[in-house]
Design a protein around this motif. Sequence first.
Motif, short mmCIF file in Angstrom:
data_model
loop_
_atom_site.label_atom_id
_atom_site.label_comp_id
_atom_site.label_asym_id
_atom_site.label_seq_id
_atom_site.Cartn_x
_atom_site.Cartn_y
_atom_site.Cartn_z
N THR A 124 0.83 -1.21 0.00
CA THR A 124 0.00 0.00 0.00
C THR A 124 0.87 1.25 0.00
OG1 THR A 124 -0.11 0.05 2.42
CG2 THR A 124 -1.84 -1.19 1.25
N ARG A 125 2.17 1.07 0.26
CA ARG A 125 3.13 2.15 0.22
C ARG A 125 4.37 1.67 -0.53
NH1 ARG A 125 -0.89 4.16 1.42
NH2 ARG A 125 -1.39 5.65 3.07
N ASN A 126 5.19 2.61 -0.97
CA ASN A 126 6.41 2.31 -1.72
C ASN A 126 7.58 2.89 -0.93
OD1 ASN A 126 7.89 1.35 -3.95
ND2 ASN A 126 7.80 3.33 -4.98
N ILE A 127 8.16 2.08 -0.05
CA ILE A 127 9.10 2.56 0.96
C ILE A 127 10.44 1.83 0.83
CG2 ILE A 127 9.54 2.69 3.46
CD1 ILE A 127 6.49 2.77 3.86
N LEU A 128 11.52 2.56 1.00
CA LEU A 128 12.83 1.93 1.14
C LEU A 128 13.09 1.68 2.62
CD1 LEU A 128 15.63 0.96 0.25
CD2 LEU A 128 16.42 3.34 0.40
N ALA A 129 13.30 0.41 2.97
CA ALA A 129 13.62 0.04 4.34
C ALA A 129 15.09 -0.36 4.42
CB ALA A 129 12.75 -1.12 4.80
N ILE A 130 15.77 0.13 5.45
CA ILE A 130 17.16 -0.24 5.69
C ILE A 130 17.20 -1.08 6.96
CG2 ILE A 130 19.49 0.59 6.09
CD1 ILE A 130 18.76 3.13 4.58
N THR A 131 17.54 -2.35 6.79
CA THR A 131 17.57 -3.29 7.90
C THR A 131 18.92 -3.22 8.60
OG1 THR A 131 16.07 -4.77 6.71
CG2 THR A 131 17.36 -5.74 8.49
N GLN A 132 18.93 -3.47 9.90
CA GLN A 132 20.20 -3.57 10.61
C GLN A 132 20.29 -4.94 11.28
OE1 GLN A 132 19.58 -0.22 13.39
NE2 GLN A 132 19.48 -1.72 15.06
N THR A 133 21.49 -5.46 11.41
CA THR A 133 21.68 -6.76 12.05
C THR A 133 21.83 -6.64 13.55
OG1 THR A 133 24.06 -6.58 11.69
CG2 THR A 133 22.78 -7.80 10.03
N VAL A 137 24.61 -0.48 15.32
CA VAL A 137 24.65 0.39 14.14
C VAL A 137 23.45 1.33 14.08
CG1 VAL A 137 25.93 -1.38 12.87
CG2 VAL A 137 23.44 -1.24 12.60
N SER A 138 22.62 1.35 15.13
CA SER A 138 21.40 2.17 15.10
C SER A 138 21.70 3.64 14.85
CB SER A 138 20.63 2.03 16.42
OG SER A 138 20.09 0.74 16.54
N GLY A 139 22.75 4.16 15.51
CA GLY A 139 23.08 5.57 15.33
C GLY A 139 23.48 5.90 13.91
N VAL A 140 24.24 5.01 13.30
CA VAL A 140 24.65 5.21 11.91
C VAL A 140 23.44 5.17 10.99
CG1 VAL A 140 25.99 4.26 9.99
CG2 VAL A 140 26.97 4.31 12.29
N VAL A 141 22.56 4.18 11.19
CA VAL A 141 21.37 4.05 10.35
C VAL A 141 20.48 5.28 10.51
CG1 VAL A 141 19.25 2.75 9.98
CG2 VAL A 141 21.41 1.53 10.31
N GLU A 142 20.29 5.73 11.73
CA GLU A 142 19.45 6.91 11.97
C GLU A 142 20.03 8.14 11.27
OE1 GLU A 142 17.46 9.39 15.70
OE2 GLU A 142 19.14 8.04 16.06
N PHE A 143 21.33 8.35 11.41
CA PHE A 143 21.98 9.50 10.78
C PHE A 143 21.87 9.41 9.26
CE2 PHE A 143 25.47 11.97 9.08
CZ PHE A 143 25.59 13.04 9.94
N ALA A 144 22.10 8.21 8.71
CA ALA A 144 22.04 8.03 7.26
C ALA A 144 20.63 8.24 6.72
CB ALA A 144 22.54 6.64 6.89
N VAL A 145 19.63 7.73 7.42
CA VAL A 145 18.24 7.87 6.97
C VAL A 145 17.86 9.34 6.92
CG1 VAL A 145 15.83 7.48 7.64
CG2 VAL A 145 17.45 5.58 7.63
N VAL A 163 12.85 4.31 5.73
CA VAL A 163 12.77 3.99 7.15
C VAL A 163 13.94 3.09 7.54
CG1 VAL A 163 10.27 4.21 7.24
CG2 VAL A 163 11.27 1.97 6.82
N GLY A 164 14.46 3.32 8.73
CA GLY A 164 15.46 2.44 9.30
C GLY A 164 14.78 1.45 10.22
N LEU A 165 14.99 0.15 9.98
CA LEU A 165 14.38 -0.88 10.82
C LEU A 165 15.28 -1.11 12.03
CD1 LEU A 165 13.15 -3.37 8.07
CD2 LEU A 165 11.98 -1.38 9.04
N GLU A 166 15.27 -0.12 12.91
CA GLU A 166 16.16 -0.14 14.06
C GLU A 166 15.57 -0.98 15.20
OE1 GLU A 166 16.86 3.98 14.94
OE2 GLU A 166 17.08 4.45 12.81
N HIS A 167 16.44 -1.70 15.91
CA HIS A 167 16.00 -2.56 17.01
C HIS A 167 17.14 -2.70 18.00
CE1 HIS A 167 18.43 -5.87 15.36
NE2 HIS A 167 17.97 -5.50 14.16
N THR A 168 16.91 -3.40 19.09
CA THR A 168 17.92 -3.54 20.15
C THR A 168 18.43 -4.96 20.27
OG1 THR A 168 16.17 -3.86 21.79
CG2 THR A 168 16.98 -1.62 21.48
N TYR A 169 18.37 -5.71 19.17
CA TYR A 169 18.78 -7.12 19.19
C TYR A 169 20.11 -7.28 18.44
CZ TYR A 169 18.17 -12.19 19.16
OH TYR A 169 18.33 -13.53 19.37
N GLY A 170 20.60 -8.52 18.37
CA GLY A 170 21.72 -8.84 17.49
C GLY A 170 23.00 -9.24 18.16
#
Length: 522
Positions: A124-133, A137-145, A163-170
């Motif tokens: 229903t939307r056309n979104i680029l998602a950036i996944t993190q492992t 790397v959350s800070g880098v992903v947030e800054f880049a997004v 969107v950055g698919l940021e999480h606290t796992y890995g």
Amino acid sequence: MITSPLTIQIHEADNVAIVANDGGLPEGTVLSSGLVLRNAVPQGHKVALVDLPADTAVLRYNVPIGYALQDIPAGSWVHERLLRMPPARELEGLPMATVKAPAQEPLEGYTFEGYRNADGSVGTRNILAITQTVQCVSGVVEFAVERIKRELLPSFPNVDDVVGLEHTYGCGVAIDAPDAVIPIRTVRNISLNPNFGGEVMVVSLGCEKLQPERLMPPGVIPIADQRGESVAPEALDVVCLQDAKHVGFMSMIDSVMTQAAFHLERLNRRRRVTVPASELVVGVQCGGSDAFSGVTANPTVGFCADLLVRAGATVMFSENTEVRDGIAQLTSRASSPEVAEAMVREMAWYDAYLERGSVDRSANTTPGNKKGGLSNIVEKAMGSIVKSGSSAISGVLSPGNKLAREQRGLIYAATPASDFICGTLQLAAGMNLHVFTTGRGTPYGLAECPVIKVATRSDLARRWHDLMDINAGQIADGEKSIQEMGWEMFRLMLDVASGRKTWAEHHKLHNALVLFNPAPVT
């Protein structure tokens, strides 16, 4: 706005009703039945319609939501401190697929404008998602997004968002523990959500326990090169921050942006096409619930859920602890004994999970729920279940799993009741449209999927006029029927699925993903 005293009795056998008036009703108010209130009763709270001797079952939805701890005279305010909560229903001896769903005519001819994906799913939307492992790397992903949105996205007008698919796992977890599969497959399957168009981009640190090849093993995603041709699975698009080529922070950001531009270019070439309403995958959820949830908003969602099922769409309802006390109603509606047994297994697993944490089901009901008139989890469960409508429950999904293409109809997606964990897991299941009902109010939103917000009360809809998409409080006010509101919601869903923005999207109310991680921390 209601001016004369109004109470709402759900079932004719109920011995309590809730007060519908804004601000409640004062002591001495004479109801239309002639009953005089012995106490002031807040809006949404219960009043005894008859004398309730001690140990009497207090009935709402024609279900015992508690037992009187003392004599409660007719006209009294019935609240949690006067009730003893019933024990949970045992998971043995339940009715299994005993109720046949009412026959309903197929609903044909309804369409929306969506994005058809290579695997057959529709966004229903056309979104680029950036996944993190990994969380590192959350800070880098947030800054880049933020930079991608500011510097690149304006050049790609057909892409809705990044969107950055940021999480606290890995890392820092027992990565091979039995339950570790849940957060891992959740992150994996969110990355494959239909709203991301099959474009998978991963940012890795390098030394984490959750390595990219474990998150996205070969064969999981269809990968294409710049010409759109299939390439080897090892070509998974990963930006590894510990690679020797990165010299300084901005070098990392430049790598992320370079790869993002490649994916944005491909997403920008996509166009909406007319697709049948059967391509909707709708997750339904409630949060900040009150006593009106089971009277207005959730019955509206339930009626709309039946319309969606008739149209061939998929509807997911969830929230284990919020439906646990209605398990007999759910297993009886299963399409087969196997589906009923799967539901029982999920409930038993979650019961054991709560027991390991020394938490019982009564912890679910929040102070806000109680202030809104819900005395305990039994009462809350009865109002929550009605979001599922009346269709047969055709399947059960474990936490973090993805719906198969052939899974249609009403699905029970077993998730915790926490708003953001539930929303995260429904995204992983493949949800492309979300409906969220609230009585107390919450600024809940998801960056990955449009969220239609539904107010249970007109007072909330007036105060939060630019946050609520639908005012189901009109039902309590006597202005509209559940059926009228249900059709209004159905048509709004098609409009939103076609690109109309919800209030949550206008305000960019994007809450972080919250993973359900029952695996131990090391």
